[in-house]
Enzyme design. Structure first.
Site, PDB file in Angstrom:
ATOM      1  N   LYS A  14       0.841  -1.200   0.000  1.00 31.43           N
ATOM      2  CA  LYS A  14       0.000   0.000   0.000  1.00 31.43           C
ATOM      3  C   LYS A  14       0.876   1.250   0.000  1.00 31.43           C
ATOM      4  O   LYS A  14       0.596   2.216  -0.719  1.00 31.43           O
ATOM      5  CB  LYS A  14      -0.937  -0.004   1.215  1.00 31.43           C
ATOM      6  CG  LYS A  14      -1.877   1.179   1.246  1.00 31.43           C
ATOM      7  CD  LYS A  14      -2.830   1.100   2.427  1.00 31.43           C
ATOM      8  CE  LYS A  14      -3.774   2.288   2.438  1.00 31.43           C
ATOM      9  NZ  LYS A  14      -4.678   2.245   3.606  1.00 31.43           N
TER      10      LYS A  14
ATOM     11  N   ARG B  14       2.158   1.695  -3.492  1.00 33.64           N
ATOM     12  CA  ARG B  14       1.105   2.169  -4.400  1.00 33.64           C
ATOM     13  C   ARG B  14       0.796   3.643  -4.170  1.00 33.64           C
ATOM     14  O   ARG B  14       0.646   4.419  -5.108  1.00 33.64           O
ATOM     15  CB  ARG B  14      -0.171   1.332  -4.210  1.00 33.64           C
ATOM     16  CG  ARG B  14      -1.348   1.832  -5.061  1.00 33.64           C
ATOM     17  CD  ARG B  14      -2.581   0.957  -4.911  1.00 33.64           C
ATOM     18  NE  ARG B  14      -3.051   0.788  -3.556  1.00 33.64           N
ATOM     19  CZ  ARG B  14      -3.827   1.664  -2.905  1.00 33.64           C
ATOM     20  NH1 ARG B  14      -4.195   2.791  -3.475  1.00 33.64           N
ATOM     21  NH2 ARG B  14      -4.231   1.407  -1.670  1.00 33.64           N
TER      22      ARG B  14
ATOM     23  N   HIS C 242       2.709   6.003  -2.527  1.00 36.61           N
ATOM     24  CA  HIS C 242       3.774   7.003  -2.384  1.00 36.61           C
ATOM     25  C   HIS C 242       4.954   6.872  -3.331  1.00 36.61           C
ATOM     26  O   HIS C 242       5.733   7.819  -3.448  1.00 36.61           O
ATOM     27  CB  HIS C 242       4.283   7.002  -0.939  1.00 36.61           C
ATOM     28  CG  HIS C 242       3.207   7.294   0.052  1.00 36.61           C
ATOM     29  ND1 HIS C 242       2.596   8.531   0.142  1.00 36.61           N
ATOM     30  CD2 HIS C 242       2.596   6.503   0.967  1.00 36.61           C
ATOM     31  CE1 HIS C 242       1.667   8.489   1.075  1.00 36.61           C
ATOM     32  NE2 HIS C 242       1.645   7.264   1.592  1.00 36.61           N
TER      33      HIS C 242
ATOM     34  N   PRO D 166      -7.270  13.784   1.132  1.00 35.39           N
ATOM     35  CA  PRO D 166      -6.942  15.210   1.191  1.00 35.39           C
ATOM     36  C   PRO D 166      -5.493  15.560   0.844  1.00 35.39           C
ATOM     37  O   PRO D 166      -5.242  16.587   0.217  1.00 35.39           O
ATOM     38  CB  PRO D 166      -7.257  15.616   2.634  1.00 35.39           C
ATOM     39  CG  PRO D 166      -7.723  14.401   3.336  1.00 35.39           C
ATOM     40  CD  PRO D 166      -7.712  13.245   2.416  1.00 35.39           C
ATOM     41  N   VAL D 167      -4.539  14.729   1.276  1.00 38.68           N
ATOM     42  CA  VAL D 167      -3.115  15.028   1.073  1.00 38.68           C
ATOM     43  C   VAL D 167      -2.386  13.736   0.749  1.00 38.68           C
ATOM     44  O   VAL D 167      -2.673  12.700   1.350  1.00 38.68           O
ATOM     45  CB  VAL D 167      -2.493  15.650   2.357  1.00 38.68           C
ATOM     46  CG1 VAL D 167      -1.012  15.912   2.173  1.00 38.68           C
ATOM     47  CG2 VAL D 167      -3.209  16.924   2.753  1.00 38.68           C
ATOM     48  N   ASN D 168      -1.438  13.809  -0.176  1.00 33.26           N
ATOM     49  CA  ASN D 168      -0.603  12.647  -0.476  1.00 33.26           C
ATOM     50  C   ASN D 168       0.720  13.133  -1.040  1.00 33.26           C
ATOM     51  O   ASN D 168       0.779  14.167  -1.704  1.00 33.26           O
ATOM     52  CB  ASN D 168      -1.279  11.716  -1.477  1.00 33.26           C
ATOM     53  CG  ASN D 168      -0.583  10.377  -1.552  1.00 33.26           C
ATOM     54  OD1 ASN D 168      -0.622   9.597  -0.602  1.00 33.26           O
ATOM     55  ND2 ASN D 168       0.084  10.101  -2.652  1.00 33.26           N
ATOM     56  N   THR D 169       1.778  12.367  -0.779  1.00 30.04           N
ATOM     57  CA  THR D 169       3.108  12.687  -1.296  1.00 30.04           C
ATOM     58  C   THR D 169       3.632  11.523  -2.112  1.00 30.04           C
ATOM     59  O   THR D 169       3.559  10.375  -1.674  1.00 30.04           O
ATOM     60  CB  THR D 169       4.079  12.985  -0.130  1.00 30.04           C
ATOM     61  OG1 THR D 169       3.555  14.075   0.632  1.00 30.04           O
ATOM     62  CG2 THR D 169       5.465  13.342  -0.643  1.00 30.04           C
TER      63      THR D 169
ATOM     64  N   HIS E 104       4.315   3.603   6.039  1.00 29.81           N
ATOM     65  CA  HIS E 104       3.537   4.836   6.216  1.00 29.81           C
ATOM     66  C   HIS E 104       4.426   6.032   5.910  1.00 29.81           C
ATOM     67  O   HIS E 104       5.575   6.085   6.354  1.00 29.81           O
ATOM     68  CB  HIS E 104       3.016   4.912   7.657  1.00 29.81           C
ATOM     69  CG  HIS E 104       2.415   6.227   8.022  1.00 29.81           C
ATOM     70  ND1 HIS E 104       1.182   6.635   7.558  1.00 29.81           N
ATOM     71  CD2 HIS E 104       2.882   7.238   8.788  1.00 29.81           C
ATOM     72  CE1 HIS E 104       0.925   7.849   8.041  1.00 29.81           C
ATOM     73  NE2 HIS E 104       1.943   8.227   8.789  1.00 29.81           N
TER      74      HIS E 104
END
Length: 156
Positions: free
Chosen positions: A35, A38, A40, A70-73, A147
């Site tokens: 995960k 996928r 990051h 809302p937010v992802n890097t 994470h």
């Protein structure tokens, strides 16, 4: 005779079906490490300031299904370099856990932030490229990122 065989085989068949029903859902479940990859990792591309990058990637990586994340890097470095962060400077995670690590060097990243007023199913993102140290939480065997906790500027 045939009836006796059926009565013997029936409980065995029921047992097999129960075991398959219990095991099967876990077979298709994505691991936390997968995960992380996928959501990051985008090693194959260089940082892209194209304004549609986040809109495309968030959809492509299934982060706009049922809601807008809302937010992802996204990290634009080789996977092995990001995995090696798990053996670099240990730091405290935002949630207080002690399994976070900060990269020794800055990495190319793209931050995706949901634009103000954007609503599901029309998720729209602002794209910004940066060079930052990343902080990831690690676990498992092998010890790998599971994470993305934060990105921080170089402190020098």
């Amino acid at each position: 005779m045939a009836l006796e065989k059926s009565l013997v085989l029936l409980p065995l068949l029921v047992l097999i079906l129960l075991v398959l029903g219990w095991v099967q859902p876990s077979l298709g479940k994505e691991s936390r490490a997968k995960k992380f990859q996928r959501q990051h990792m985008d090693s194959g591309s260089s940082p892209n300031s194209n304004s549609t990058y986040c809109n495309q990637m968030m959809r492509r990586r299934n982060m706009t299904q049922g809601r807008c994340k809302p937010v992802n890097t996204f990290v634009h470095e080789p996977l092995v370099d990001v995995q090696n962060v798990c053996f670099q400077e240990k730091v405290t995670c935002k949630n207080g856990q002690g399994n976070c690590y900060k990269s020794n060097s800055s990495m190319h990243i793209t931050d995706c932030r949901l634009t103000h007023g954007s609503r599901y199913p029309n998720c729209a993102y602002r794209t910004s490229t940066k060079e930052r140290h990343i902080i990831v939480a690690c676990e498992g065997s092998p010890y790998v990122p599971v994470h993305f906790d934060a990105s921080v500027e170089d402190s020098t």
